[in-house]
Motif scaffolding. Structure first.
Motif, PDB file in Angstrom:
ATOM      1  N   GLU A  29     -12.222   7.237  -1.863  1.00  0.00           N
ATOM      2  CA  GLU A  29     -12.223   7.894  -0.575  1.00  0.00           C
ATOM      3  C   GLU A  29     -13.253   9.013  -0.504  1.00  0.00           C
ATOM      4  O   GLU A  29     -13.974   9.330   0.624  1.00  0.00           O
ATOM      5  N   THR A  30     -13.496   9.777  -1.548  1.00  0.00           N
ATOM      6  CA  THR A  30     -14.264  10.742  -1.713  1.00  0.00           C
ATOM      7  C   THR A  30     -15.796  10.303  -1.692  1.00  0.00           C
ATOM      8  O   THR A  30     -16.552  11.217  -1.247  1.00  0.00           O
ATOM      9  N   ARG A  31     -15.972   9.129  -2.245  1.00  0.00           N
ATOM     10  CA  ARG A  31     -17.459   8.790  -2.284  1.00  0.00           C
ATOM     11  C   ARG A  31     -17.674   8.025  -0.970  1.00  0.00           C
ATOM     12  O   ARG A  31     -18.793   8.267  -0.332  1.00  0.00           O
ATOM     13  N   THR A  32     -16.826   7.383  -0.341  1.00  0.00           N
ATOM     14  CA  THR A  32     -17.178   6.636   0.883  1.00  0.00           C
ATOM     15  C   THR A  32     -15.811   6.998   1.838  1.00  0.00           C
ATOM     16  O   THR A  32     -15.112   5.913   1.519  1.00  0.00           O
ATOM     17  N   PRO A  33     -15.981   7.795   2.698  1.00  0.00           N
ATOM     18  CA  PRO A  33     -14.825   7.919   3.755  1.00  0.00           C
ATOM     19  C   PRO A  33     -14.581   6.829   4.519  1.00  0.00           C
ATOM     20  O   PRO A  33     -15.483   6.000   4.817  1.00  0.00           O
ATOM     21  N   THR A  34     -13.196   6.479   4.699  1.00  0.00           N
ATOM     22  CA  THR A  34     -12.743   5.023   5.246  1.00  0.00           C
ATOM     23  C   THR A  34     -13.001   5.344   6.812  1.00  0.00           C
ATOM     24  O   THR A  34     -12.961   6.299   7.408  1.00  0.00           O
ATOM     25  N   LEU A  35     -13.183   4.090   7.437  1.00  0.00           N
ATOM     26  CA  LEU A  35     -12.995   3.989   8.865  1.00  0.00           C
ATOM     27  C   LEU A  35     -11.987   2.945   9.374  1.00  0.00           C
ATOM     28  O   LEU A  35     -11.562   2.133   8.849  1.00  0.00           O
ATOM     29  N   MET A  36     -11.521   3.229  10.517  1.00  0.00           N
ATOM     30  CA  MET A  36     -10.177   2.585  11.069  1.00  0.00           C
ATOM     31  C   MET A  36     -10.896   1.260  11.340  1.00  0.00           C
ATOM     32  O   MET A  36     -12.004   1.009  11.985  1.00  0.00           O
ATOM     33  N   GLY A  48      -6.156   3.633   2.967  1.00  0.00           N
ATOM     34  CA  GLY A  48      -4.851   4.150   2.747  1.00  0.00           C
ATOM     35  C   GLY A  48      -3.709   3.582   3.307  1.00  0.00           C
ATOM     36  O   GLY A  48      -2.667   3.312   2.629  1.00  0.00           O
ATOM     37  N   ASP A  49      -3.931   3.227   4.785  1.00  0.00           N
ATOM     38  CA  ASP A  49      -2.931   2.501   5.313  1.00  0.00           C
ATOM     39  C   ASP A  49      -2.480   1.191   4.704  1.00  0.00           C
ATOM     40  O   ASP A  49      -1.281   0.739   4.526  1.00  0.00           O
ATOM     41  N   ARG A  50      -3.469   0.342   4.448  1.00  0.00           N
ATOM     42  CA  ARG A  50      -3.423  -0.815   3.862  1.00  0.00           C
ATOM     43  C   ARG A  50      -2.899  -0.685   2.664  1.00  0.00           C
ATOM     44  O   ARG A  50      -2.117  -1.738   2.426  1.00  0.00           O
ATOM     45  N   LEU A  51      -3.193   0.129   1.992  1.00  0.00           N
ATOM     46  CA  LEU A  51      -2.583   0.215   0.331  1.00  0.00           C
ATOM     47  C   LEU A  51      -1.134   0.495   0.562  1.00  0.00           C
ATOM     48  O   LEU A  51      -0.078  -0.042  -0.150  1.00  0.00           O
ATOM     49  N   PHE A  52      -0.681   1.590   1.663  1.00  0.00           N
ATOM     50  CA  PHE A  52       0.630   1.526   1.472  1.00  0.00           C
ATOM     51  C   PHE A  52       1.355   0.543   2.179  1.00  0.00           C
ATOM     52  O   PHE A  52       2.455   0.187   1.543  1.00  0.00           O
ATOM     53  N   VAL A  94      -0.494 -10.657  -2.633  1.00  0.00           N
ATOM     54  CA  VAL A  94      -0.126 -10.218  -1.286  1.00  0.00           C
ATOM     55  C   VAL A  94      -0.831  -8.895  -1.012  1.00  0.00           C
ATOM     56  O   VAL A  94      -1.299  -8.468  -0.120  1.00  0.00           O
ATOM     57  N   LEU A  95      -0.791  -7.973  -2.013  1.00  0.00           N
ATOM     58  CA  LEU A  95      -1.592  -6.675  -2.050  1.00  0.00           C
ATOM     59  C   LEU A  95      -2.675  -6.717  -1.760  1.00  0.00           C
ATOM     60  O   LEU A  95      -3.731  -6.294  -0.722  1.00  0.00           O
ATOM     61  N   ARG A 100      -7.747  -6.565   1.735  1.00  0.00           N
ATOM     62  CA  ARG A 100      -9.022  -7.491   1.913  1.00  0.00           C
ATOM     63  C   ARG A 100      -8.990  -7.623   3.461  1.00  0.00           C
ATOM     64  O   ARG A 100      -9.903  -7.303   4.083  1.00  0.00           O
ATOM     65  N   ARG A 101      -7.980  -8.221   4.123  1.00  0.00           N
ATOM     66  CA  ARG A 101      -7.982  -8.763   5.196  1.00  0.00           C
ATOM     67  C   ARG A 101      -7.254  -8.227   6.273  1.00  0.00           C
ATOM     68  O   ARG A 101      -7.204  -8.373   7.532  1.00  0.00           O
ATOM     69  N   GLY A 102      -6.341  -7.392   5.826  1.00  0.00           N
ATOM     70  CA  GLY A 102      -5.313  -6.438   6.637  1.00  0.00           C
ATOM     71  C   GLY A 102      -6.234  -5.715   7.709  1.00  0.00           C
ATOM     72  O   GLY A 102      -5.843  -5.264   8.808  1.00  0.00           O
TER      73      GLY A 102
END
Length: 102
Positions: A29-36, A48-52, A94-95, A100-102
């Motif tokens: 996340e610090t290297r490449t900020p995420t996009l929705m 982060g949402d997908r990880l949770f 599943v994770l 990857r696809r969520g």
């Protein structure tokens, strides 16, 4: 302090994997900020949402496996309960799918 918890190898591996994932996600996340983005999940999510969501699904899979272990043993007429490593592998898949696809 932690004597109330049964620290088996699968439990230790699970918690170590969670720690490694959180460290890895923080660095990523610090290297490449995420996009929705929108995948197969019904909402737009960040990494982060997908990880949770993936970790919650992994926990539910493992809890269901532990809870149904005796029933699976009787249904399949096994000599002992199926290994917890099977649910750990299913949880990991599943994770990965959700990440990857969520």
């Amino acid at each position: 302090m932690l004597s109330w918890m049964v620290w088996t190898t699968p439990v230790a591996v699970f918690f170590a994997a969670v720690v490694v994932m959180l460290i890895g996600m923080t660095i990523w996340e610090t290297r490449t900020p995420t996009l929705m983005r929108k995948g197969f999940l019904p909402i737009a999510t960040t990494r982060g949402d997908r990880l949770f969501i993936g970790l919650m699904c992994a926990a539910w899979i493992n809890l269901a496996w532990v809870g149904l272990g005796e029933k699976i043993q009787s249904w399949l007429q096994l000599a002992e309960e199926p290994s917890i490593w099977i649910s750990a592998g299913a949880s990991a898949l599943v994770l990965l799918l959700i990440m990857r696809r969520g």
